[in-house]
Design an enzyme around this catalytic site. Structure first.
Site, PDB file in Angstrom:
ATOM      1  N   SER A  26      47.592  22.211  50.343  1.00  0.00           N
ATOM      2  CA  SER A  26      47.601  21.963  48.903  1.00  0.00           C
ATOM      3  C   SER A  26      46.787  23.018  48.169  1.00  0.00           C
ATOM      4  O   SER A  26      45.780  23.511  48.681  1.00  0.00           O
ATOM      5  CB  SER A  26      47.004  20.579  48.627  1.00  0.00           C
ATOM      6  OG  SER A  26      46.977  20.307  47.238  1.00  0.00           O
ATOM      7  N   PRO A  27      47.186  23.371  46.950  1.00  0.00           N
ATOM      8  CA  PRO A  27      46.354  24.278  46.138  1.00  0.00           C
ATOM      9  C   PRO A  27      45.068  23.588  45.705  1.00  0.00           C
ATOM     10  O   PRO A  27      45.111  22.503  45.128  1.00  0.00           O
ATOM     11  CB  PRO A  27      47.248  24.593  44.935  1.00  0.00           C
ATOM     12  CG  PRO A  27      48.195  23.442  44.844  1.00  0.00           C
ATOM     13  CD  PRO A  27      48.418  22.968  46.244  1.00  0.00           C
ATOM     14  N   CYS A  29      41.289  24.597  43.893  1.00  0.00           N
ATOM     15  CA  CYS A  29      40.550  25.658  43.213  1.00  0.00           C
ATOM     16  C   CYS A  29      39.271  26.024  43.958  1.00  0.00           C
ATOM     17  O   CYS A  29      38.516  25.155  44.396  1.00  0.00           O
ATOM     18  CB  CYS A  29      40.220  25.236  41.790  1.00  0.00           C
ATOM     19  SG  CYS A  29      41.654  25.212  40.704  1.00  0.00           S
ATOM     20  N   GLN A 104      50.461  28.351  42.871  1.00  0.00           N
ATOM     21  CA  GLN A 104      50.647  27.356  41.811  1.00  0.00           C
ATOM     22  C   GLN A 104      50.318  27.989  40.460  1.00  0.00           C
ATOM     23  O   GLN A 104      49.233  28.556  40.284  1.00  0.00           O
ATOM     24  CB  GLN A 104      49.747  26.146  42.051  1.00  0.00           C
ATOM     25  CG  GLN A 104      50.003  24.997  41.082  1.00  0.00           C
ATOM     26  CD  GLN A 104      49.038  23.841  41.320  1.00  0.00           C
ATOM     27  OE1 GLN A 104      47.844  23.973  41.062  1.00  0.00           O
ATOM     28  NE2 GLN A 104      49.552  22.716  41.797  1.00  0.00           N
ATOM     29  N   TYR A 188      46.531  18.430  33.302  1.00  0.00           N
ATOM     30  CA  TYR A 188      46.576  19.767  32.736  1.00  0.00           C
ATOM     31  C   TYR A 188      47.673  19.858  31.668  1.00  0.00           C
ATOM     32  O   TYR A 188      48.312  18.872  31.339  1.00  0.00           O
ATOM     33  CB  TYR A 188      46.725  20.800  33.853  1.00  0.00           C
ATOM     34  CG  TYR A 188      45.509  20.809  34.762  1.00  0.00           C
ATOM     35  CD1 TYR A 188      44.260  21.199  34.288  1.00  0.00           C
ATOM     36  CD2 TYR A 188      45.593  20.372  36.087  1.00  0.00           C
ATOM     37  CE1 TYR A 188      43.131  21.178  35.091  1.00  0.00           C
ATOM     38  CE2 TYR A 188      44.464  20.354  36.906  1.00  0.00           C
ATOM     39  CZ  TYR A 188      43.240  20.750  36.398  1.00  0.00           C
ATOM     40  OH  TYR A 188      42.130  20.722  37.196  1.00  0.00           O
ATOM     41  N   ARG A 236      54.784  20.219  40.603  1.00  0.00           N
ATOM     42  CA  ARG A 236      53.866  19.105  40.872  1.00  0.00           C
ATOM     43  C   ARG A 236      53.918  18.180  39.665  1.00  0.00           C
ATOM     44  O   ARG A 236      53.597  18.584  38.543  1.00  0.00           O
ATOM     45  CB  ARG A 236      52.444  19.613  41.107  1.00  0.00           C
ATOM     46  CG  ARG A 236      51.422  18.494  41.261  1.00  0.00           C
ATOM     47  CD  ARG A 236      50.083  18.949  41.809  1.00  0.00           C
ATOM     48  NE  ARG A 236      50.140  19.105  43.260  1.00  0.00           N
ATOM     49  CZ  ARG A 236      49.080  19.396  44.029  1.00  0.00           C
ATOM     50  NH1 ARG A 236      47.890  19.583  43.471  1.00  0.00           N
ATOM     51  NH2 ARG A 236      49.217  19.511  45.340  1.00  0.00           N
ATOM     52  N   GLY A 329      45.205  18.358  51.600  1.00  0.00           N
ATOM     53  CA  GLY A 329      44.128  19.012  50.883  1.00  0.00           C
ATOM     54  C   GLY A 329      42.823  19.049  51.646  1.00  0.00           C
ATOM     55  O   GLY A 329      42.559  19.958  52.430  1.00  0.00           O
ATOM     56  N   ARG A 330      41.988  18.024  51.437  1.00  0.00           N
ATOM     57  CA  ARG A 330      40.619  18.054  51.957  1.00  0.00           C
ATOM     58  C   ARG A 330      40.548  18.170  53.475  1.00  0.00           C
ATOM     59  O   ARG A 330      39.615  18.775  54.014  1.00  0.00           O
ATOM     60  CB  ARG A 330      39.863  16.810  51.476  1.00  0.00           C
ATOM     61  CG  ARG A 330      39.533  16.852  49.984  1.00  0.00           C
ATOM     62  CD  ARG A 330      38.850  15.574  49.519  1.00  0.00           C
ATOM     63  NE  ARG A 330      38.447  15.660  48.132  1.00  0.00           N
ATOM     64  CZ  ARG A 330      39.246  15.412  47.098  1.00  0.00           C
ATOM     65  NH1 ARG A 330      40.516  15.066  47.315  1.00  0.00           N
ATOM     66  NH2 ARG A 330      38.811  15.505  45.862  1.00  0.00           N
TER      67      ARG A 330
END
Length: 359
Positions: A26-27, A29, A104, A188, A236, A329-330
């Site tokens: 996953s993207p 930041c 992304q 966003y 997404r 992700g994590r």
């Protein structure tokens, strides 16, 4: 090898691209770009290690389509020649071990001009203009938490945003990315236009769902037109805001069907994060059922993201779910070799040498 391992290890073909397996990064930041938005050695090591670690696709974090579209002054960007040159090296670093390189594309909207997470109040701390910040822009002049009150976007700014996304897609292709994803979730800008909670406009971009979808659909159409036709475009999207009066799965389904009609290739399914006081529920596989419903109705590929770190859950997903891939992700932050460990044969763990021709 179990059925679950076989499904995770099977390639997925989208347009002219074959993704080698279905466990994708996953993207997330890193807030580690230069002040000019250029990738650094951190990004080369961070993303390259996950590619070596067996992720079939590595998606580079939210990358701003213009200076005012950033969340922080250390976000990646993809609007300048210098940025594109550095992204070209980063995409090559990801692709060299055999992973697919994705990026992304992002506009932060009212979640813009905040501090990096480890300073002050972090993502809840505004950076004033006099300290190097900027005035965010959003559908309406309502702030996110204690961040700077945004300007409500003019019609010219809406049009410029569409053009910025399209140019970012061109730049991403030039940099060598195999996939672009449009970020229309997590509170966003495009999500802000979609949700009645954050979109209080009275013009053609506000009010009913058809109007609220107008800018996101125009962006998606422009990106799909600008990116090479043999490479896939993902979106997404949020399945629900988890807020009374916000986006529901019913509205998400309408949006998903329209995205499919535009030629979007895969839905990256998530939820929540629109408002500071409305976090999504804390449970594993949070967006899995949403993804299954969206796939059934929209008829295109889907991949859930969010709270997918339990290997046993992921094996069960592979055995029983209709989703086409999982976006992790994590778990991949904690362990760059998570994908290898998940798909390893019980009697013999596969190490990176089997993924990298030079080892």
């Amino acid at each position: 090898m179990s059925t679950a391992i076989e499904k995770f290890s099977r390639p997925l073909k989208l347009r002219g691209l074959k993704i080698p397996n279905r466990i994708w990064m996953s993207p997330m930041c890193q807030y580690s770009a230069t002040e000019d938005g250029v990738p650094t050695s951190w990004h080369m090591v961070h993303y390259g290690s996950r590619a070596v670690g067996g992720a079939g696709m590595v998606m580079v974090e939210s990358t701003a389509v213009g200076p005012r579209h950033r969340t922080t002054a250390h976000d990646l960007g993809i609007w300048s020649a210098e940025q594109v040159g550095a992204h070209r090296k980063l995409a090559a670093q990801i692709k060299d071990p055999g992973a697919v390189a994705a990026v992304q594309l992002q506009s932060a909207g009212r979640k813009s001009s905040h501090m990096v997470p480890w300073l002050g109040k972090g993502q809840n701390g505004a950076v004033p203009v006099e300290d190097g910040g900027w005035i965010p822009m959003a559908p309406s002049a309502t702030p996110f938490g204690q961040l700077t009150v945004p300007d409500a976007m003019t019609a010219a700014e809406v049009e410029a945003t569409v053009e910025a996304f399209a140019q970012a897609a061109v730049n991403a292709a030039e940099a060598g990315y195999d996939v672009v994803e449009i970020h229309a979730a997590h509170g966003y800008l495009l999500h802000q236009f979609l949700s009645p909670v954050t979109n209080r406009r009275t013009d053609e971009f506000g009010g009913g769902l058809e109007n609220r979808m107008r800018l996101p659909l125009r962006v998606c159409k422009a990106v799909r037109g600008a990116f090479p036709q043999d490479r896939p475009v993902f979106v997404r999207l949020t399945a629900t805001d988890w807020i009374d009066g916000g986006i529901t799965i019913d509205e998400a389904l309408v949006f998903a069907v329209r995205l499919a009609a535009l030629g979007i290739d895969l839905l990256d399914v998530t939820s929540g994060a629109l408002a500071i006081d409305a976090p999504p529920p804390n449970r594993q596989g949070l967006n899995l059922e949403f993804a299954e419903v969206l796939k059934d109705v929209a008829g295109i590929a889907v991949a859930p993201v969010g709270q997918l770190s339990d290997p046993e859950l992921l094996r069960k997903v592979a055995e029983t779910s209709s989703v086409d891939a999982v976006i992790v992700g994590r778990a991949l932050l904690r362990d760059p070799y998570f994908a290898l460990r998940l798909t390893a044969h019980p009697s013999k763990e596969r190490w990176p040498s089997q993924y990298h021709r030079a080892l």
